[in-house]
Write a protein that holds these residues in place. Sequence first.
Motif, mmCIF file in Angstrom:
data_model
loop_
_atom_site.group_PDB
_atom_site.id
_atom_site.type_symbol
_atom_site.label_atom_id
_atom_site.label_comp_id
_atom_site.label_asym_id
_atom_site.label_seq_id
_atom_site.Cartn_x
_atom_site.Cartn_y
_atom_site.Cartn_z
ATOM 1 N N MET A 1 -9.215 -4.512 -6.215
ATOM 2 C CA MET A 1 -7.806 -4.740 -6.535
ATOM 3 C C MET A 1 -7.731 -5.553 -7.823
ATOM 4 O O MET A 1 -8.735 -6.072 -8.301
ATOM 5 C CB MET A 1 -7.119 -5.476 -5.383
ATOM 6 C CG MET A 1 -7.175 -4.704 -4.059
ATOM 7 S SD MET A 1 -6.303 -5.504 -2.681
ATOM 8 C CE MET A 1 -7.392 -6.910 -2.364
ATOM 9 N N THR A 2 -6.535 -5.650 -8.380
ATOM 10 C CA THR A 2 -6.313 -6.493 -9.553
ATOM 11 C C THR A 2 -5.349 -7.601 -9.155
ATOM 12 O O THR A 2 -4.183 -7.333 -8.840
ATOM 13 C CB THR A 2 -5.740 -5.682 -10.729
ATOM 14 O OG1 THR A 2 -6.689 -4.684 -11.124
ATOM 15 C CG2 THR A 2 -5.428 -6.578 -11.915
ATOM 16 N N ILE A 3 -5.844 -8.824 -9.129
ATOM 17 C CA ILE A 3 -5.024 -9.986 -8.802
ATOM 18 C C ILE A 3 -5.276 -11.045 -9.861
ATOM 19 O O ILE A 3 -6.428 -11.441 -10.093
ATOM 20 C CB ILE A 3 -5.351 -10.532 -7.397
ATOM 21 C CG1 ILE A 3 -5.046 -9.474 -6.320
ATOM 22 C CG2 ILE A 3 -4.569 -11.812 -7.117
ATOM 23 C CD1 ILE A 3 -5.424 -9.896 -4.904
ATOM 24 N N ASP A 4 -4.210 -11.468 -10.530
ATOM 25 C CA ASP A 4 -4.295 -12.479 -11.593
ATOM 26 C C ASP A 4 -5.297 -12.074 -12.676
ATOM 27 O O ASP A 4 -6.069 -12.895 -13.173
ATOM 28 C CB ASP A 4 -4.656 -13.844 -10.991
ATOM 29 C CG ASP A 4 -4.220 -14.995 -11.892
ATOM 30 O OD1 ASP A 4 -3.398 -14.760 -12.807
ATOM 31 O OD2 ASP A 4 -4.707 -16.122 -11.691
ATOM 32 N N GLY A 5 -5.305 -10.797 -13.007
ATOM 33 C CA GLY A 5 -6.144 -10.294 -14.090
ATOM 34 C C GLY A 5 -7.610 -10.112 -13.763
ATOM 35 O O GLY A 5 -8.401 -9.778 -14.636
ATOM 36 N N ALA A 6 -7.977 -10.308 -12.492
ATOM 37 C CA ALA A 6 -9.394 -10.210 -12.109
ATOM 38 C C ALA A 6 -9.588 -9.134 -11.050
ATOM 39 O O ALA A 6 -8.670 -8.790 -10.302
ATOM 40 C CB ALA A 6 -9.877 -11.559 -11.569
ATOM 41 N N ALA A 7 -10.817 -8.603 -10.994
ATOM 42 C CA ALA A 7 -11.193 -7.645 -9.948
ATOM 43 C C ALA A 7 -11.452 -8.410 -8.654
ATOM 44 O O ALA A 7 -12.230 -9.365 -8.640
ATOM 45 C CB ALA A 7 -12.439 -6.885 -10.362
ATOM 46 N N VAL A 8 -10.797 -7.981 -7.575
ATOM 47 C CA VAL A 8 -10.881 -8.700 -6.301
ATOM 48 C C VAL A 8 -11.201 -7.717 -5.182
ATOM 49 O O VAL A 8 -10.503 -6.715 -5.006
ATOM 50 C CB VAL A 8 -9.551 -9.432 -5.997
ATOM 51 C CG1 VAL A 8 -9.610 -10.132 -4.650
ATOM 52 C CG2 VAL A 8 -9.220 -10.428 -7.104
ATOM 53 N N THR A 13 -12.002 -2.531 4.350
ATOM 54 C CA THR A 13 -11.676 -1.332 3.576
ATOM 55 C C THR A 13 -11.126 -0.260 4.508
ATOM 56 O O THR A 13 -11.219 -0.362 5.732
ATOM 57 C CB THR A 13 -12.904 -0.769 2.843
ATOM 58 O OG1 THR A 13 -13.890 -0.386 3.812
ATOM 59 C CG2 THR A 13 -13.505 -1.792 1.880
ATOM 60 N N PHE A 14 -10.547 0.779 3.905
ATOM 61 C CA PHE A 14 -10.110 1.950 4.672
ATOM 62 C C PHE A 14 -10.485 3.206 3.897
ATOM 63 O O PHE A 14 -10.629 3.174 2.668
ATOM 64 C CB PHE A 14 -8.605 1.903 4.960
ATOM 65 C CG PHE A 14 -7.723 1.876 3.732
ATOM 66 C CD1 PHE A 14 -7.213 3.056 3.192
ATOM 67 C CD2 PHE A 14 -7.392 0.671 3.119
ATOM 68 C CE1 PHE A 14 -6.392 3.031 2.074
ATOM 69 C CE2 PHE A 14 -6.573 0.625 1.992
ATOM 70 C CZ PHE A 14 -6.072 1.816 1.473
ATOM 71 N N GLY A 15 -10.650 4.293 4.614
ATOM 72 C CA GLY A 15 -11.087 5.534 3.998
ATOM 73 C C GLY A 15 -9.951 6.279 3.314
ATOM 74 O O GLY A 15 -8.846 6.356 3.842
ATOM 75 N N VAL A 16 -10.244 6.834 2.141
ATOM 76 C CA VAL A 16 -9.300 7.684 1.418
ATOM 77 C C VAL A 16 -9.820 9.113 1.500
ATOM 78 O O VAL A 16 -10.940 9.396 1.072
ATOM 79 C CB VAL A 16 -9.163 7.246 -0.054
ATOM 80 C CG1 VAL A 16 -8.180 8.156 -0.781
ATOM 81 C CG2 VAL A 16 -8.711 5.789 -0.133
ATOM 82 N N GLN A 27 -13.806 4.597 -0.246
ATOM 83 C CA GLN A 27 -13.230 3.483 0.499
ATOM 84 C C GLN A 27 -12.323 2.680 -0.443
ATOM 85 O O GLN A 27 -12.657 2.495 -1.617
ATOM 86 C CB GLN A 27 -14.326 2.570 1.055
ATOM 87 C CG GLN A 27 -15.191 3.214 2.127
ATOM 88 C CD GLN A 27 -14.442 3.446 3.430
ATOM 89 O OE1 GLN A 27 -13.645 2.616 3.854
ATOM 90 N NE2 GLN A 27 -14.693 4.592 4.057
ATOM 91 N N ALA A 28 -11.188 2.233 0.082
ATOM 92 C CA ALA A 28 -10.267 1.404 -0.697
ATOM 93 C C ALA A 28 -10.128 0.041 -0.036
ATOM 94 O O ALA A 28 -10.251 -0.076 1.192
ATOM 95 C CB ALA A 28 -8.908 2.081 -0.796
ATOM 96 N N PRO A 29 -9.869 -1.004 -0.813
ATOM 97 C CA PRO A 29 -9.723 -2.340 -0.235
ATOM 98 C C PRO A 29 -8.459 -2.450 0.620
ATOM 99 O O PRO A 29 -7.418 -1.903 0.271
ATOM 100 C CB PRO A 29 -9.641 -3.255 -1.463
ATOM 101 C CG PRO A 29 -9.337 -2.377 -2.618
ATOM 102 C CD PRO A 29 -9.798 -1.002 -2.283
ATOM 103 N N ASP A 30 -8.596 -3.169 1.717
ATOM 104 C CA ASP A 30 -7.482 -3.408 2.634
ATOM 105 C C ASP A 30 -7.105 -4.889 2.512
ATOM 106 O O ASP A 30 -7.750 -5.760 3.094
ATOM 107 C CB ASP A 30 -7.913 -3.066 4.066
ATOM 108 C CG ASP A 30 -6.738 -2.970 5.024
ATOM 109 O OD1 ASP A 30 -5.596 -3.195 4.578
ATOM 110 O OD2 ASP A 30 -6.972 -2.676 6.208
ATOM 111 N N ALA A 31 -6.069 -5.166 1.727
ATOM 112 C CA ALA A 31 -5.738 -6.546 1.360
ATOM 113 C C ALA A 31 -5.341 -7.369 2.576
ATOM 114 O O ALA A 31 -4.658 -6.889 3.488
ATOM 115 C CB ALA A 31 -4.594 -6.555 0.350
ATOM 116 N N SER A 32 -5.749 -8.622 2.567
ATOM 117 C CA SER A 32 -5.329 -9.557 3.604
ATOM 118 C C SER A 32 -3.985 -10.169 3.216
ATOM 119 O O SER A 32 -3.541 -10.083 2.062
ATOM 120 C CB SER A 32 -6.357 -10.678 3.755
ATOM 121 O OG SER A 32 -6.361 -11.502 2.590
#
Length: 463
Positions: A1-8, A13-16, A27-32
Amino acid sequence: MTIDGAAVAAPATFGVINPATGEVAEQAPDASREQLDTAMAAAQAAYPAWRRDESARRKALLAAADVLFARSEEIGRILTLEQGKPLADGTMEVVGAGVWLKYFAELDLPREVIQDDDNAVVEVVRRPMGVVAAITPWNFPLLLAVWKIAPALLAGNTMVLKPSPFTPLSSLKLGEVLRDVLPPGVLNVVTGGDELGAWMTAHNTPRKISFTGSVATGKRVAAAAAPDLKRVTLELGGNDPAILLDDADPAAVAPKLFGGAFQNNGQVCSAIKRVYVPEALYGDVVDALAEQAKAVKVGNGMEEGVQYGPINNRPQYERVSELVADALAGGARAAAGGRPIDGPGYFFEPTILADIADGARIVDEEQFGPALPIIKYTDLDEALARANGTHFGLSGSVWSADADRAAEVAAELECGTAWVNTHLALAPHQPFGGFKWSGVGVENGPWGLYGFTEMQVIHRSKH
């Protein structure tokens, strides 16, 4: 993900799924919830500096457009992998997103002087709102994200973007490629399921929610925004009618009707969803549309020569299958198609349904897939009443050899855009929105830009 200009990365994760195979592709990130809080805080922190420098905003949007133009094929492949549309269409979607960015980068942000006399100078200015939460759908994941990003950022807002969990990869890539172009925190991209969307709409940071998706979810977004009086733009579904007048030429209009109905495999909110045809022309129109449907090539979007890919996801595939089966069981005739295509993936035959009327579910509801009902009429006023007799009001079109006559009929349609002898003619300078349940507010053009602003009066007394 992109949070505050950084890769996070995310804690889970969840499947696409690639809809051409039905298999998990990535797999894509599943944000908390905590990561969403961090993204919102980053957007809030970036807001004061971003809103004060209009020149820097314009330069950043132009640079973002150049990045998308330069990397359109790379991002287009990601888009096709997750969405299913042919690679040429995926690449053109990225290019289109760049066009939208460039348009808004050069759009005027007006200051209107409404009084200048011996007493006072009074100006009306457009101020940004703050942080915008944007939630986008799976049919045009990148273009419809940029429909929000470009005007919101030009106006001076910052954003947290959440794409559909069916198509998160292209938006994640967008966040990545724009990290060097936009200051940290200006555009944050987080991914997850419906729960993340609910957290976003209820979050106390955003001052506006811009949502594109279904009517049912749009109502939930509006309800979640109401306690905090968040502003909302809701671009929701459509059940768009096309009405042929009695002087229309079936052979001439059929290819255009087919394109207006089946673009992106029918997965367009403003695509033609039902066609009303005079009785005398009915057989010829059905035959001409069926001929179109039988001639197109359906397949994996990565393959050469494919014109239409799969339906994007299993729930939508099952819905289209169910609506077509229901129509056939009710006595409709499949002049072309009518069935899922055997094999892996979510493929469905391009389908033309004849001998069908209002009251059938596929006429009354939004099918959002490669199936088009053709309905006979004998009285134009009756056809107009049936076309308007719905909760939807996104767009519609009227087709005739006499464009002036068609325009008079089109003006009777209860919808946000009424086309004459064309359909799906969309452009960045043209406002797009719906009547009734099809939405609240508009996107695109200066009107879409104003939707990301609050009006402020600056009154300077001369005494």
